[in-house]
Design a protein around this motif. Structure first.
Motif, PDB file in Angstrom:
ATOM      1  N   ARG A 241       0.808  -1.217   0.000  1.00 43.87           N
ATOM      2  CA  ARG A 241       0.000   0.000   0.000  1.00 43.87           C
ATOM      3  C   ARG A 241       0.844   1.272   0.000  1.00 43.87           C
ATOM      4  NH1 ARG A 241      -5.348   1.226   1.419  1.00 43.87           N
ATOM      5  NH2 ARG A 241      -5.664  -0.885   2.156  1.00 43.87           N
ATOM      6  N   PHE A 242       1.833   1.379   0.867  1.00 45.71           N
ATOM      7  CA  PHE A 242       2.589   2.620   0.998  1.00 45.71           C
ATOM      8  C   PHE A 242       3.996   2.507   0.406  1.00 45.71           C
ATOM      9  CE2 PHE A 242      -0.503   2.600   4.518  1.00 45.71           C
ATOM     10  CZ  PHE A 242      -1.246   3.695   4.122  1.00 45.71           C
ATOM     11  N   ARG A 243       4.230   1.480  -0.375  1.00 43.44           N
ATOM     12  CA  ARG A 243       5.556   1.313  -0.974  1.00 43.44           C
ATOM     13  C   ARG A 243       5.629   2.019  -2.310  1.00 43.44           C
ATOM     14  NH1 ARG A 243       8.225  -4.357  -0.903  1.00 43.44           N
ATOM     15  NH2 ARG A 243       9.942  -2.970  -1.345  1.00 43.44           N
ATOM     16  N   ILE A 244       6.850   2.271  -2.742  1.00 41.73           N
ATOM     17  CA  ILE A 244       7.087   2.818  -4.075  1.00 41.73           C
ATOM     18  C   ILE A 244       6.677   1.740  -5.071  1.00 41.73           C
ATOM     19  CG2 ILE A 244       8.895   3.558  -5.674  1.00 41.73           C
ATOM     20  CD1 ILE A 244      10.420   4.603  -3.223  1.00 41.73           C
ATOM     21  N   PRO A 245       5.995   2.093  -6.173  1.00 46.34           N
ATOM     22  CA  PRO A 245       5.608   1.072  -7.161  1.00 46.34           C
ATOM     23  C   PRO A 245       6.810   0.259  -7.622  1.00 46.34           C
ATOM     24  CG  PRO A 245       4.583   3.168  -7.670  1.00 46.34           C
ATOM     25  CD  PRO A 245       5.523   3.424  -6.545  1.00 46.34           C
ATOM     26  N   GLU A 246       6.585  -1.026  -7.831  1.00 45.39           N
ATOM     27  CA  GLU A 246       7.686  -1.944  -8.117  1.00 45.39           C
ATOM     28  C   GLU A 246       8.466  -1.547  -9.362  1.00 45.39           C
ATOM     29  OE1 GLU A 246       8.463  -6.747  -8.289  1.00 45.39           O
ATOM     30  OE2 GLU A 246       6.453  -5.957  -7.939  1.00 45.39           O
TER      31      GLU A 246
END
Length: 199
Positions: A62-67
């Motif tokens: 949810r709060f991660r940088i897009p892969e």
């Protein structure tokens, strides 16, 4: 004044060129692509005339940088295994080798770019919306024949019921006489439909 007319003619030309693209969008289904995390509900809810394609990712994303943005192509970030693999091709030259040395060494560069592109496409873990849309459309189309058959059966049942009722009404006796007697058919006259007066 001349610049104003040039501007208007350019605007008209751009509108005319954009019309075929707009016409293409009218014929297809309306597609809404949504990314949902964890057990969240899909917002906004789907309408009857649109396909909603939902990509459900784990809650940890949810709060991660897009892969697709997490990795860098900086040479300093290249793994040693990949560097060693690159050294294996140092002596590769000649035709179809994508090398500046040797005869026709340039001929393999296009094939190498194609192989790299297909490899990235095959191993990409990003969401493939095109595939999800195709699956949703196929699922939607799979029930159309069933629904059409159900509706057709309902319409045929209504028509059959209507025809049976009509036959019963025709066969029913009128007052004391039956429809089959010649006296009943002679006495009955068909009245024309009364039309409303013209105003």
């Amino acid at each position: 004044m001349q610049t104003h007319s040039i501007f208007l003619s350019l605007a008209a030309a751009s509108i005319a060129m954009a019309t075929p693209a707009a016409a293409q969008d009218e014929g297809g289904d309306r597609v809404n692509m949504v990314i949902v995390y964890g057990d969240d509900e899909v917002q906004p809810p789907a309408n009857a005339d649109e396909i909603v394609v939902v990509a459900r990712l784990p809650e940890s994303e949810r709060f991660r940088i897009p892969e697709s943005l997490r990795f860098s192509s900086d040479p300093a970030n290249t793994a040693w295994a990949e560097r060693v693999e690159a050294f294996e091709f140092v002596g590769d030259f000649g035709a179809l080798s994508c090398s500046p040395t040797g005869a026709a060494g340039y001929t393999g560069c296009t094939q190498e770019l194609i192989d790299i592109a297909y490899g990235e496409k095959r191993e990409a873990s990003s969401v493939r919306f095109g595939q999800l849309i195709a699956e949703a459309r196929a699922e939607r189309l799979s029930t159309i024949d069933e629904d059409a058959a159900i509706r057709q059966a309902e319409v045929e049942a209504i028509e059959r019921e209507y025809l049976e009722r009509l036959e019963r009404e025709r066969a029913a006796p009128v007052g004391d006489e039956t429809l089959d007697s010649p006296a009943a058919t002679a006495d009955r006259e068909v009245e024309p439909l009364a039309l409303p007066p013209e105003s």
